[in-house]
Design a protein around this motif. Sequence first.
Motif, PDB file in Angstrom:
ATOM      1  N   THR A 233       0.823  -1.362  -0.086  1.00 31.89           N
ATOM      2  CA  THR A 233       0.112   0.040   0.075  1.00 31.89           C
ATOM      3  C   THR A 233       0.806   1.247   0.042  1.00 31.89           C
ATOM      4  N   ARG A 234       2.227   1.222   0.261  1.00 38.00           N
ATOM      5  CA  ARG A 234       3.160   2.304   0.378  1.00 38.00           C
ATOM      6  C   ARG A 234       2.697   3.150   1.686  1.00 38.00           C
ATOM      7  N   GLU A 235       1.831   2.712   2.432  1.00 36.71           N
ATOM      8  CA  GLU A 235       1.519   3.471   3.809  1.00 36.71           C
ATOM      9  C   GLU A 235       2.613   3.218   4.724  1.00 36.71           C
ATOM     10  N   PRO A 236       2.946   4.522   5.495  1.00 36.69           N
ATOM     11  CA  PRO A 236       3.949   4.406   6.481  1.00 36.69           C
ATOM     12  C   PRO A 236       3.425   3.336   7.698  1.00 36.69           C
ATOM     13  N   VAL A 237       4.620   2.760   8.068  1.00 37.79           N
ATOM     14  CA  VAL A 237       4.256   1.972   9.332  1.00 37.79           C
ATOM     15  C   VAL A 237       4.883   2.461  10.723  1.00 37.79           C
ATOM     16  N   PRO A 238       3.971   3.358  11.351  1.00 36.09           N
ATOM     17  CA  PRO A 238       4.525   4.140  12.384  1.00 36.09           C
ATOM     18  C   PRO A 238       4.878   3.276  13.534  1.00 36.09           C
ATOM     19  N   ASP A 239       4.579   2.318  13.788  1.00 33.97           N
ATOM     20  CA  ASP A 239       4.984   1.307  15.126  1.00 33.97           C
ATOM     21  C   ASP A 239       5.875   0.126  14.694  1.00 33.97           C
ATOM     22  N   ALA A 240       6.696   0.631  13.593  1.00 35.22           N
ATOM     23  CA  ALA A 240       7.946  -0.370  13.121  1.00 35.22           C
ATOM     24  C   ALA A 240       8.740  -0.316  14.290  1.00 35.22           C
ATOM     25  N   SER A 241       9.687  -1.442  14.404  1.00 34.55           N
ATOM     26  CA  SER A 241      10.677  -1.415  15.280  1.00 34.55           C
ATOM     27  C   SER A 241      11.921  -1.667  14.702  1.00 34.55           C
ATOM     28  N   ILE A 242      12.719  -0.573  14.817  1.00 36.61           N
ATOM     29  CA  ILE A 242      14.114  -0.461  13.891  1.00 36.61           C
ATOM     30  C   ILE A 242      15.203  -0.453  14.746  1.00 36.61           C
ATOM     31  N   THR A 243      16.317  -1.130  14.549  1.00 33.70           N
ATOM     32  CA  THR A 243      17.522  -1.105  15.126  1.00 33.70           C
ATOM     33  C   THR A 243      18.625  -0.844  13.983  1.00 33.70           C
ATOM     34  N   VAL A 244      19.420   0.147  14.299  1.00 31.17           N
ATOM     35  CA  VAL A 244      20.492   0.402  13.274  1.00 31.17           C
ATOM     36  C   VAL A 244      21.906   0.086  13.973  1.00 31.17           C
ATOM     37  N   ARG A 245      22.642  -0.566  13.086  1.00 27.28           N
ATOM     38  CA  ARG A 245      24.013  -1.042  13.380  1.00 27.28           C
ATOM     39  C   ARG A 245      24.869  -0.532  12.517  1.00 27.28           C
TER      40      ARG A 245
ATOM     41  N   PRO B 128      34.311  -5.520  12.232  1.00 22.35           N
ATOM     42  CA  PRO B 128      32.709  -5.628  12.736  1.00 22.35           C
ATOM     43  C   PRO B 128      32.893  -5.718  14.188  1.00 22.35           C
ATOM     44  N   GLU B 129      33.762  -6.221  14.885  1.00 21.86           N
ATOM     45  CA  GLU B 129      33.641  -6.250  16.369  1.00 21.86           C
ATOM     46  C   GLU B 129      33.588  -4.937  16.974  1.00 21.86           C
ATOM     47  N   ARG B 130      33.371  -4.036  16.202  1.00 22.28           N
ATOM     48  CA  ARG B 130      33.133  -2.493  16.792  1.00 22.28           C
ATOM     49  C   ARG B 130      31.771  -2.022  16.661  1.00 22.28           C
ATOM     50  N   THR B 131      30.842  -2.800  16.425  1.00 19.88           N
ATOM     51  CA  THR B 131      29.383  -2.452  16.001  1.00 19.88           C
ATOM     52  C   THR B 131      28.878  -1.554  17.186  1.00 19.88           C
ATOM     53  N   MET B 132      28.348  -0.564  16.573  1.00 22.84           N
ATOM     54  CA  MET B 132      27.597   0.427  17.361  1.00 22.84           C
ATOM     55  C   MET B 132      25.997   0.135  17.030  1.00 22.84           C
ATOM     56  N   THR B 133      25.248   0.027  18.186  1.00 20.69           N
ATOM     57  CA  THR B 133      23.731  -0.324  17.917  1.00 20.69           C
ATOM     58  C   THR B 133      22.805   0.769  18.525  1.00 20.69           C
ATOM     59  N   ARG B 134      21.894   1.167  17.972  1.00 20.91           N
ATOM     60  CA  ARG B 134      21.200   2.018  18.474  1.00 20.91           C
ATOM     61  C   ARG B 134      19.584   1.701  18.079  1.00 20.91           C
ATOM     62  N   PRO B 135      18.548   1.859  18.757  1.00 17.84           N
ATOM     63  CA  PRO B 135      17.010   1.902  18.370  1.00 17.84           C
ATOM     64  C   PRO B 135      16.992   3.106  17.557  1.00 17.84           C
ATOM     65  N   ALA B 136      16.176   3.185  16.745  1.00 19.11           N
ATOM     66  CA  ALA B 136      15.710   4.102  15.717  1.00 19.11           C
ATOM     67  C   ALA B 136      14.448   4.564  16.096  1.00 19.11           C
ATOM     68  N   THR B 137      14.005   5.530  16.724  1.00 18.88           N
ATOM     69  CA  THR B 137      12.600   6.021  17.101  1.00 18.88           C
ATOM     70  C   THR B 137      12.253   7.318  16.571  1.00 18.88           C
ATOM     71  N   ALA B 138      10.882   7.578  16.584  1.00 18.23           N
ATOM     72  CA  ALA B 138      10.116   8.363  15.704  1.00 18.23           C
ATOM     73  C   ALA B 138      10.453   9.872  16.722  1.00 18.23           C
ATOM     74  N   GLU B 139      10.746   9.397  18.028  1.00 18.01           N
ATOM     75  CA  GLU B 139      10.860  10.469  19.138  1.00 18.01           C
ATOM     76  C   GLU B 139      12.451  11.404  18.784  1.00 18.01           C
ATOM     77  N   ALA B 140      13.281  10.641  18.202  1.00 18.88           N
ATOM     78  CA  ALA B 140      14.452  11.142  17.701  1.00 18.88           C
ATOM     79  C   ALA B 140      14.338  11.976  16.348  1.00 18.88           C
ATOM     80  N   ALA B 141      13.470  11.610  15.575  1.00 14.76           N
ATOM     81  CA  ALA B 141      13.178  12.083  14.243  1.00 14.76           C
ATOM     82  C   ALA B 141      12.583  13.222  14.002  1.00 14.76           C
ATOM     83  N   THR B 142      13.108  14.263  13.277  1.00 11.51           N
ATOM     84  CA  THR B 142      12.398  15.678  13.196  1.00 11.51           C
ATOM     85  C   THR B 142      11.177  15.344  12.425  1.00 11.51           C
TER      86      THR B 142
END
Length: 79
Positions: A29-41, A48-62
């Motif tokens: 449908t191309r509709e946004p999925v606002p409740d998606a759970s996203i992790t960025v590495r 690769p042993e120096r991986t940095m991991t953060r959750p991506a949140t709507a609160e952190a987005a402009t």
Amino acid sequence: PYLVSAFTSPTPLRAGAVDVSAMVQDARTREPVPDASITVRLWPRDHPERTMTRPATAEAATNKLFHAALFDIPAAGTW
């Protein structure tokens, strides 16, 4: 079942503060999925042993259609 678009700021990435934003859409449908759970590495290509991991949140987005994760990249190079 999803279409994911990712963006970084700054582009290209460099050492220092980095914003990684993602927009997740329903592939059909191309509709946004606002409740998606996203992790960025992120990791240096050769360490690769120096991986940095953060959750991506709507609160952190402009733009609230996106989810964002904020990083402080400690060194230049290919990530």
